[in-house]
Design a protein around this motif. Sequence first.
Motif, PDB file in Angstrom:
ATOM      1  N   HIS A  98       0.848  -1.199   0.000  1.00  0.00           N
ATOM      2  CA  HIS A  98       0.000   0.000   0.000  1.00  0.00           C
ATOM      3  C   HIS A  98       0.877   1.239   0.000  1.00  0.00           C
ATOM      4  O   HIS A  98       2.108   1.145  -0.063  1.00  0.00           O
ATOM      5  N   TYR A  99       0.260   2.397   0.026  1.00  0.00           N
ATOM      6  CA  TYR A  99       1.005   3.637   0.140  1.00  0.00           C
ATOM      7  C   TYR A  99       0.841   4.168   1.551  1.00  0.00           C
ATOM      8  O   TYR A  99      -0.171   3.910   2.218  1.00  0.00           O
ATOM      9  N   ASN A 100       1.833   4.916   1.991  1.00  0.00           N
ATOM     10  CA  ASN A 100       1.714   5.555   3.298  1.00  0.00           C
ATOM     11  C   ASN A 100       2.464   6.876   3.229  1.00  0.00           C
ATOM     12  O   ASN A 100       3.683   6.905   3.112  1.00  0.00           O
ATOM     13  N   THR A 101       1.700   7.953   3.253  1.00  0.00           N
ATOM     14  CA  THR A 101       2.312   9.283   3.218  1.00  0.00           C
ATOM     15  C   THR A 101       1.965  10.057   4.489  1.00  0.00           C
ATOM     16  O   THR A 101       1.857  11.283   4.477  1.00  0.00           O
ATOM     17  N   SER A 102       1.802   9.305   5.569  1.00  0.00           N
ATOM     18  CA  SER A 102       1.586   9.963   6.869  1.00  0.00           C
ATOM     19  C   SER A 102       2.887  10.639   7.310  1.00  0.00           C
ATOM     20  O   SER A 102       3.985  10.269   6.881  1.00  0.00           O
ATOM     21  N   LYS A 103       2.749  11.620   8.184  1.00  0.00           N
ATOM     22  CA  LYS A 103       3.919  12.319   8.717  1.00  0.00           C
ATOM     23  C   LYS A 103       4.898  11.325   9.344  1.00  0.00           C
ATOM     24  O   LYS A 103       6.103  11.353   9.068  1.00  0.00           O
ATOM     25  N   GLU A 104       4.357  10.433  10.138  1.00  0.00           N
ATOM     26  CA  GLU A 104       5.216   9.475  10.840  1.00  0.00           C
ATOM     27  C   GLU A 104       5.980   8.591   9.858  1.00  0.00           C
ATOM     28  O   GLU A 104       7.187   8.386   9.989  1.00  0.00           O
ATOM     29  N   HIS A 105       5.272   8.088   8.845  1.00  0.00           N
ATOM     30  CA  HIS A 105       5.941   7.190   7.899  1.00  0.00           C
ATOM     31  C   HIS A 105       7.018   7.917   7.108  1.00  0.00           C
ATOM     32  O   HIS A 105       8.120   7.371   6.888  1.00  0.00           O
ATOM     33  N   ILE A 106       6.724   9.124   6.647  1.00  0.00           N
ATOM     34  CA  ILE A 106       7.700   9.862   5.832  1.00  0.00           C
ATOM     35  C   ILE A 106       8.970  10.125   6.637  1.00  0.00           C
ATOM     36  O   ILE A 106      10.093   9.903   6.158  1.00  0.00           O
ATOM     37  N   ILE A 107       8.798  10.570   7.873  1.00  0.00           N
ATOM     38  CA  ILE A 107       9.980  10.891   8.693  1.00  0.00           C
ATOM     39  C   ILE A 107      10.785   9.638   8.997  1.00  0.00           C
ATOM     40  O   ILE A 107      12.008   9.607   8.817  1.00  0.00           O
ATOM     41  N   LYS A 108      10.094   8.570   9.402  1.00  0.00           N
ATOM     42  CA  LYS A 108      10.810   7.315   9.694  1.00  0.00           C
ATOM     43  C   LYS A 108      11.529   6.794   8.460  1.00  0.00           C
ATOM     44  O   LYS A 108      12.656   6.300   8.534  1.00  0.00           O
ATOM     45  N   SER A 109      10.859   6.882   7.319  1.00  0.00           N
ATOM     46  CA  SER A 109      11.458   6.367   6.087  1.00  0.00           C
ATOM     47  C   SER A 109      12.704   7.162   5.733  1.00  0.00           C
ATOM     48  O   SER A 109      13.743   6.590   5.372  1.00  0.00           O
ATOM     49  N   ALA A 110      12.619   8.480   5.845  1.00  0.00           N
ATOM     50  CA  ALA A 110      13.782   9.320   5.514  1.00  0.00           C
ATOM     51  C   ALA A 110      14.925   9.036   6.489  1.00  0.00           C
ATOM     52  O   ALA A 110      16.097   8.959   6.088  1.00  0.00           O
ATOM     53  N   GLU A 111      14.593   8.851   7.756  1.00  0.00           N
ATOM     54  CA  GLU A 111      15.658   8.584   8.734  1.00  0.00           C
ATOM     55  C   GLU A 111      16.322   7.235   8.458  1.00  0.00           C
ATOM     56  O   GLU A 111      17.542   7.094   8.594  1.00  0.00           O
ATOM     57  N   GLN A 112      15.530   6.257   8.049  1.00  0.00           N
ATOM     58  CA  GLN A 112      16.111   4.962   7.693  1.00  0.00           C
ATOM     59  C   GLN A 112      16.995   5.093   6.452  1.00  0.00           C
ATOM     60  O   GLN A 112      18.056   4.466   6.355  1.00  0.00           O
ATOM     61  N   SER A 113      16.568   5.922   5.502  1.00  0.00           N
ATOM     62  CA  SER A 113      17.378   6.137   4.296  1.00  0.00           C
ATOM     63  C   SER A 113      18.717   6.771   4.644  1.00  0.00           C
ATOM     64  O   SER A 113      19.758   6.402   4.086  1.00  0.00           O
ATOM     65  N   LEU A 114      18.693   7.715   5.569  1.00  0.00           N
ATOM     66  CA  LEU A 114      19.953   8.337   6.010  1.00  0.00           C
ATOM     67  C   LEU A 114      20.906   7.267   6.551  1.00  0.00           C
ATOM     68  O   LEU A 114      22.099   7.253   6.234  1.00  0.00           O
ATOM     69  N   LYS A 115      20.332   6.399   7.375  1.00  0.00           N
ATOM     70  CA  LYS A 115      21.140   5.337   7.972  1.00  0.00           C
ATOM     71  C   LYS A 115      21.681   4.397   6.883  1.00  0.00           C
ATOM     72  O   LYS A 115      22.874   4.093   6.827  1.00  0.00           O
TER      73      LYS A 115
END
Lengths: 300, 300, 300
Positions: A98-115
């Motif tokens: 599915h898609y998830n563009t919630s605030k929480e998902h976007i921030i967590k996803s970006a932080e995981q990408s940084l890592k």
Amino acid sequence: MERIKLAEELSFSRIIHGLWRLNEWNYSSQETLSLINHALDAGITTFDHADIYGSYTCEELFGQALALNPSLREKMELVTKCGIVLESPNRPQHRSHHYNTSKEHIIKSAEQSLKNLQTDYIDVLLIHRPDPLMDPEQVAEAFAALKKDGKVRYFGVSNFKEHQYQLLKSYLDVPLVTNQLELSAYELENFDDGTLNLCMKERIAPMAWSPLAGGKIFTSDEEKAVRLRTALQKVGKEIGAGSIDQVMYTWLLHHPAKIMPIVGSGKTNRMDSAVQSLKLSMNVDQWFEILQSSMGHDIP
Amino acid sequence: MERIKLAEELSFSRIIHGLWRLNEWNYSSQETLSLINHALDAGITTFDHADIYGSYTCEELFGQALALNPSLREKMELVTKCGIVLESPNRPQHRSHHYNTSKEHIIKSAEQSLKNLQTDYIDVLLIHRPDPLMDPEQVAEAFAALKKDGKVRYFGVSNFKEHQYQLLKSYLDVPLVTNQLELSAYELENFDDGTLNLCMKERIAPMAWSPLAGGKIFTSDEEKAVRLRTALQKVGKEIGAGSIDQVMYTWLLHHPAKIMPIVGSGKTNRMDSAVQSLKLSMNVDQWFEILQSSMGHDIP
Amino acid sequence: MERIKLAEELSFSRIIHGLWRLNEWNYSSQETLSLINHALDAGITTFDHADIYGSYTCEELFGQALALNPSLREKMELVTKCGIVLESPNRPQHRSHHYNTSKEHIIKSAEQSLKNLQTDYIDVLLIHRPDPLMDPEQVAEAFAALKKDGKVRYFGVSNFKEHQYQLLKSYLDVPLVTNQLELSAYELENFDDGTLNLCMKERIAPMAWSPLAGGKIFTSDEEKAVRLRTALQKVGKEIGAGSIDQVMYTWLLHHPAKIMPIVGSGKTNRMDSAVQSLKLSMNVDQWFEILQSSMGHDIP
């Protein structure tokens, strides 16, 4: 290499390298580093990722290579995406696609990408697909928080049609700097339906995914692919192209929208071939000949 | 005749005369002059051209007639178009059918139109078709140069959908004063897809090409044409029309968008018939009866 | 019940009651009054009408019930519509099915609605359908006159696509406060084509007609309906819904566009069931599972 200015302090190389199949190339970190160095030497400084590429593995493979020479980070622009949730052995907690563009998902996803990418900042974070359940306020809050924390410098979208783009834009405090679209002489939808025109109207340069139509131009027996291949071969001879992929790139580069093709190959010769296409040119007769071979009929 | 204001110092006659078949009428310059005089006497002061009409011959034929009485120039508005390139014995240098909206092509085309029409200025120059390769900056520069030099007074487009219109508009320093569209009770696409609404929203009056659907309403055996013809005949009797073409014109004229039909006939009686339709009127029942005969089903 | 703010001094109950079949329920005025009281007690304060419902009879039936207790008027919001003309034994002067959005028709229709509903003011008057013959200046004049006279407090539209909405808006001095659309997990057109996104971009909350797809989810053997019903039943169990209609409502309520479903039943238990759905919630996996069951394929 020509560079395209996307914002006051951001420019991309005209040719972009795409990492969505990095996991399939079976490269060691050292080999991936060599590929990155080859790209940088050729002037390709922009690298396109997504959290989900390689079933959530490609960013990490790239990050491991980058860790071998962290000083390369400041010589490149890193683009990644978020917003798609895939079922994957690497994400056992995911229960469905599915898609998830919630605030929480976007921030967590970006932080995981940084890592995963082993970097302190992402140059551009894209919403991967228009989400029918998108709450633009949540996206705006996520973007603002990521920018404030220095985790993401700029933001954009991918595969957004005009109504989706304008909706999101109307809620944002930050600009959208690009829209990554499927664009090729084979796949004309975004040329026809106003999405490419939207980019020009908004003064944003689009990134082009699948600029070679996923290889259909080389091998497909489908009528449209055969028609297009024949035209590419004819025009290729006329303009001195070494291969039909160069004609496909030249066709995109000739358009005034400042399209930036994403080359998704792990082979240096294919990368070089794309770069060579920057030196080719095409006249308007040839551009329309290729267009019409794809359309399968004359223009009105 | 009713006139439609397009700009501060520009108005068109509600009925426009179209010259796209002038070369087929086999008129001498004197006969063409007579036709022009007939139109002017009937109040039709606006004449619609394009560089390519008659395979690049019609403008010149009109110009030769106008040269017999140059004082008529100030009594008329001349519209012409550019941007299509046709293969033609009259343009041996053309190698293919394509569009060209480069600065150089637009300026050269307009200058050739001035020469052909034997006039010092074009009232309105239109981009003939949306060009998938259009560089709006080039169009803007061409328009600005032609205006500055007094060669073209006003600018417009033809067959532009909203995304094409808004893209171009966003680059221009001059207003777009019209969008010439295919509009008739037979061909409803621009009614349905928002293009006519675009004109009303932008406060520009559209010119209607093929207002009689290329004659299909008179002779075609196609189901849609037969349905429409039957309704036109019925309503025609009710409103006292002399012929079904008058009903087609009245249907367009009744719409609030200030549609200006282009009558492309070289016969004075057909021209007069169109002018007569300005005196007819139609009620809302009749307007919808014709609409629905064309659609082939009831409205929701 | 949750309320949705539509304007400075206007809010609707999240669940709205629709009266389009009031004439089929065969209620006495007293029974209709009981239904109204039941709705109000449940927090449903917004009632949706149209001049044409029940072949021009429903408004009057409601008005007769309201007349039994006029003090209820200030506890409710009345929405009605105009712009469709139907042939009906109750309107012998009508000769055909068409639209009419002339100034005269809109004002007369609103005045008749006031009379039928036995009230001094309409809270929101909607243009029922986009009218291909709409003259936006006439609509603007009608709205201004009705507002000035205190006959209608606010205005909106129904079934308007973006080009129709933006055209009308560009002529109005008053805001449009809602767009009533067909919205359900079964009928996805307005999700797909940008119409729901338009509402979010314009910061207006849409009213949803046919939120249960006209009952197709309960009984239809059509493949799409069966697929959707299966998913509704599965998710319904997971979220503790009492029936699949609650799952349909919950799916709409979960969307960030602040969709206000119109419940068109004359049975208090169906009304209560809709209200209960406000207490249910759904996660993003479940929302997409229902979406995809309706689409019949995976998202990209």
